[in-house]
Design a protein around this motif. Structure first.
Motif, short mmCIF file in Angstrom:
data_model
loop_
_atom_site.label_atom_id
_atom_site.label_comp_id
_atom_site.label_asym_id
_atom_site.label_seq_id
_atom_site.Cartn_x
_atom_site.Cartn_y
_atom_site.Cartn_z
N PHE A 151 3.48 9.96 2.30
CA PHE A 151 2.55 9.05 2.73
C PHE A 151 3.36 7.68 3.04
CE2 PHE A 151 -0.17 5.58 1.77
CZ PHE A 151 -1.43 5.54 2.73
N ASP A 152 4.22 7.47 2.02
CA ASP A 152 5.09 6.26 2.11
C ASP A 152 5.77 5.99 3.17
OD1 ASP A 152 3.59 5.87 -0.34
OD2 ASP A 152 5.39 5.89 -1.47
N THR A 153 6.22 7.04 3.85
CA THR A 153 7.15 7.11 5.16
C THR A 153 6.45 6.70 6.50
OG1 THR A 153 6.91 9.36 5.52
CG2 THR A 153 8.60 8.65 4.05
N LEU A 154 5.16 6.51 6.24
CA LEU A 154 4.37 6.28 7.47
C LEU A 154 4.43 4.63 7.82
CD1 LEU A 154 1.04 8.28 6.87
CD2 LEU A 154 2.85 8.72 8.55
N PRO A 155 4.31 4.55 9.06
CA PRO A 155 4.51 2.99 9.37
C PRO A 155 3.46 2.20 8.75
CG PRO A 155 4.75 4.36 11.42
CD PRO A 155 4.35 5.23 10.28
N ARG A 201 -0.87 3.29 7.86
CA ARG A 201 -1.40 3.32 6.42
C ARG A 201 -2.37 2.52 6.28
NH1 ARG A 201 3.46 1.87 2.66
NH2 ARG A 201 4.48 0.97 4.78
N ARG A 202 -2.36 1.25 6.87
CA ARG A 202 -3.37 0.19 6.82
C ARG A 202 -4.65 0.82 7.45
NH1 ARG A 202 -3.35 -5.98 9.20
NH2 ARG A 202 -5.73 -6.30 8.96
N SER A 203 -4.52 1.59 8.64
CA SER A 203 -5.81 1.95 9.32
C SER A 203 -6.52 3.18 8.50
CB SER A 203 -5.20 2.56 10.72
OG SER A 203 -4.79 1.38 11.60
N LEU A 204 -5.49 3.97 8.27
CA LEU A 204 -6.07 5.34 7.51
C LEU A 204 -6.83 4.71 6.24
CD1 LEU A 204 -2.97 7.46 7.44
CD2 LEU A 204 -5.03 7.73 8.48
N TYR A 205 -6.38 3.73 5.55
CA TYR A 205 -7.15 3.15 4.45
C TYR A 205 -8.47 2.53 4.83
CZ TYR A 205 -8.19 -0.24 0.55
OH TYR A 205 -8.77 -0.83 -0.54
N ARG A 206 -8.55 1.79 5.95
CA ARG A 206 -9.81 1.33 6.32
C ARG A 206 -10.64 2.63 6.86
NH1 ARG A 206 -9.77 -3.30 4.05
NH2 ARG A 206 -8.39 -5.04 4.95
N ILE A 207 -10.28 3.63 7.36
CA ILE A 207 -11.11 4.79 7.92
C ILE A 207 -11.67 5.22 6.69
CG2 ILE A 207 -11.17 6.91 9.06
CD1 ILE A 207 -8.83 5.70 10.71
N LEU A 260 -5.09 14.61 3.51
CA LEU A 260 -4.39 13.64 4.10
C LEU A 260 -2.96 14.59 4.21
CD1 LEU A 260 -3.76 10.03 4.81
CD2 LEU A 260 -1.95 11.51 4.92
N TYR A 261 -2.56 14.95 5.46
CA TYR A 261 -1.59 15.75 5.77
C TYR A 261 -0.62 15.21 6.78
CZ TYR A 261 1.78 19.93 6.26
OH TYR A 261 2.71 20.70 6.44
N ILE A 262 0.72 15.12 6.58
CA ILE A 262 1.61 14.51 7.55
C ILE A 262 2.45 15.77 8.31
CG2 ILE A 262 3.62 13.13 8.13
CD1 ILE A 262 2.88 11.61 5.61
N GLU A 263 2.23 15.90 9.63
CA GLU A 263 3.09 16.79 10.28
C GLU A 263 4.19 16.12 11.28
OE1 GLU A 263 0.59 19.61 12.43
OE2 GLU A 263 -1.16 19.05 11.58
N LEU A 281 0.97 -1.12 0.02
CA LEU A 281 -0.04 0.03 -0.02
C LEU A 281 0.95 1.26 -0.06
CD1 LEU A 281 -3.03 1.01 0.09
CD2 LEU A 281 -2.73 1.17 2.62
N ASN A 282 1.03 1.81 -1.24
CA ASN A 282 1.83 3.17 -1.27
C ASN A 282 0.73 4.21 -1.57
OD1 ASN A 282 1.16 2.91 -3.91
ND2 ASN A 282 3.25 2.00 -4.49
N ARG A 283 1.22 5.27 -1.83
CA ARG A 283 0.33 6.65 -1.97
C ARG A 283 -0.48 6.37 -3.27
NH1 ARG A 283 1.03 11.40 -4.83
NH2 ARG A 283 -0.26 13.17 -4.02
N GLN A 284 -0.01 5.98 -4.48
CA GLN A 284 -0.76 5.73 -5.52
C GLN A 284 -1.64 4.65 -5.48
OE1 GLN A 284 -0.52 7.87 -8.02
NE2 GLN A 284 0.80 8.99 -7.08
#
Length: 580
Positions: free
Chosen positions: A470-474, A478-484, A505-508, A438-441
């Protein structure tokens, strides 16, 4: 410990023997005074027979003493009477070569300078004075002219020099005693330093092992790290580790370090944990550490017997909270071949390894349980509802036959459409178990594909604004964000009565923010969440629970007629990069 201090502690500090040091100085003095005496005879026109004999004999004696000067002084220390003989020979030398004016005077003082270093200074001085004075007195009685003033001066000079050498000897002996004490202290400090260094290295290994194990998610990685630490850091000869198979009462996945030519694999290397199967199983059942030999661990026909080979093994069960997780075998020559600190460090490592394996097992069980709950929710909300509708419609058709065949035919067409819809739901549930890589694309593409299948062709679009990091997230986040997003977009496509939703989706630095928004019909969140049987409520509750498991916050903002926005914030660890 600082490097410069370690160098000082490790530098040798052996105390020198004062007698050895003085013997070298005395040897130089002996030959210097002898050369001075021999040189004096170059100015004598004729030598007496006695002087000629001494001129040949004294260098020969000096050569003999020079060849074994250290052994000679040690012998004098053990047998002081030999020193008396040497003093007597020196007195005769002085008397026969001209008492009071003998060129051998300084050479004759050589045995007196040795006396203080063998604790014979007083009696040697008295012996020298007595013998010298006695010979001079005897010569006077024999009619020879005595030179009492010169002899007295020589005896006084000898006593003065003996006094000074005695003070020097006392100082050197005191220095030697202090140096010996310092050397003993240095040895003690060095021994304590080595012990502290060993303890520090072991504690550092445990600390590093703990930090590494906290970030591991694979039992095989924990296995390899534990084995390498036992051998490389604690210096044991060999280590073998097997892991308990959670699905069966047996140990398999055996690994050895240093690696053997052939690592065991397959069922033939599995070890049953029933007490009757092997002595090793009985040891593991007690949960206690025990020493044993290879032949006493396993049955002779077991493949692990040949793989391990002969040796002394320490059996350490990996136990955490009463659960047996594996078995560590450590080879050593004997249980006394390692220090107490190494045994303590080994026990601590085993405890850390067991805790890491237990945490991995708990995480996996929790993940499995969460996925089961999600699948259960999906089945309850889609497949179960559809199957209930199919059964209800088929019962109605049975009651309508044979009198209302046309009505039944229309109903069967509806049932077929419902069955096709249920089939698609089941297929989608299977595909949604988890998308790979699961990557950004893929995140955006899979969500759009999912929404298209849910919307059933009525044209529901999604606009994405996804952070390029996005790809740098654990992977878990990433899986949880996809399900949400999946659940929120499904609700929007089915119930919002709109054809557009936006996902931001924004990463701080310390958190990731997610927003799913639509301008649909909206709803009352409190009313929906209070319902006991409602698919929309079940999906919203699933979103909230998923966010809470990640220690995040979730807000559901909606009002009837004003659209809906779901805002999620999930905290990030200091290093959010994926651990491979």
């Amino acid at each position: 410990m600082p490097a410069h201090l370690a160098e000082e502690i490790n530098s040798p500090l052996p105390p020198e023997n004062s007698l050895d040091w003085w013997s070298d100085a005395l040897l130089v003095y002996r030959w210097g005074s002898l050369l001075l005496a021999v040189g004096a005879y170059f100015f004598v026109p004729a030598l007496s027979s006695a002087e000629a004999a001494w001129l040949l004999g004294i260098p020969a004696v000096s050569l003999l003493i020079t060849a074994r000067h250290r052994e000679w002084l040690s012998l004098l220390q053990r047998v002081p009477l030999l020193l008396a003989g040497e003093i007597g020979l020196a007195v005769i030398l002085l008397w026969t070569t001209g008492d009071g004016v003998s060129p051998y005077f300084f050479y004759a003082l050589t045995p007196l300078f040795t006396a203080p270093f063998i604790r014979a200074g007083r009696w040697s001085g008295l012996l020298f004075a007595g013998l010298y004075g006695g010979l001079v007195w005897f010569a006077g009685r024999s009619g020879l002219p005595p030179r009492w003033p010169l002899v007295a001066g020589q005896i006084g000079t000898a006593w003065l020099l003996l006094f000074l050498v005695g003070k020097l000897a006392a100082g050197l002996q005191h220095f030697q005693q202090s140096a010996g004490q310092l050397h003993t202290a240095w040895q003690n400090v060095s021994r304590q330093y080595r012990i502290l260094t060993t303890d520090y290295n072991q504690l550092n290994a445990i600390h590093e092992m703990t930090l590494v194990l906290q970030g591991l998610s694979n039992p095989q990685t924990v296995q390899e790290k534990l084995l390498k630490t036992v051998v490389d850091d604690l210096h044991f000869r060999r280590a073998v580790l097997g892991l308990v198979n959670p699905g069966q009462t047996e140990i398999d996945r055996w690994r050895q370090y240093p690696a053997a030519e052939r690592q065991p694999s397959g069922a033939s290397f599995s070890l049953s944990l029933t007490a009757q199967s092997s002595p090793l199983a009985r040891i593991l059942e007690t949960r206690h550490t025990q020493w044993t030999e290879t032949g006493q661990l396993l049955p002779e026909e077991h493949p692990l017997q040949n793989w391990l080979g002969a040796g002394q093994w320490l059996v350490l069960p990996l136990v955490h909270a009463g659960e047996l997780l594996g078995c560590l075998l450590v080879e050593a020559e004997h249980h006394t071949s390692a220090s107490a600190g190494e045994w303590v460090a080994l026990t601590a490592l085993v405890s850390q390894g067991a805790a890491a394996l237990s945490a991995i097992n708990r995480t996996r069980r929790l993940a499995v349980e969460q996925e089961r709950n999600r699948i259960a929710r999906d089945i309850h909300d889609t497949v179960a509802q559809s199957l209930f509708g199919l059964v209800f419609s088929l019962d109605a058709c049975v009651k309508l036959l044979p009198h209302q065949a046309e009505t039944v035919k229309k109903e069967l067409l509806e049932i077929r459409n419902l069955a096709e819809y249920t089939r698609r739901e089941v297929r989608q549930s299977i595909l949604d178990i988890w998308p790979s890589e699961l990557n950004r694309q893929k995140f955006m593409a899979d969500l759009q594909k999912y929404v298209d299948s849910v919307a059933q062709g009525h044209g529901f679009n999604v606009e994405f604004s996804i952070d390029t990091r996005f790809d740098t997230l654990p992977s878990l986040i990433r899986r949880s964000l996809y399900r949400i997003c999946q659940e929120a977009l499904s609700n929007a496509a089915r119930y919002a009565q709109t054809d557009l939703a936006r996902v931001y989706l924004y990463i701080e630095p310390h958190k990731v923010s997610l927003s799913i928004r639509d301008k649909g019909c909206g709803f009352d969140p409190r009313l929906v969440l209070s319902r006991h049987q409602d698919r929309e409520r079940f999906g919203l509750r699933g979103i909230i629970e998923r966010v809470e498991t990640l220690r995040g916050e979730c807000q559901i903002l909606s009002q009837p007629g004003r659209g809906t926005q779901i805002v999620v914030e999930i905290p990030l660890e200091p290093d959010r990069r994926e651990k491979k």
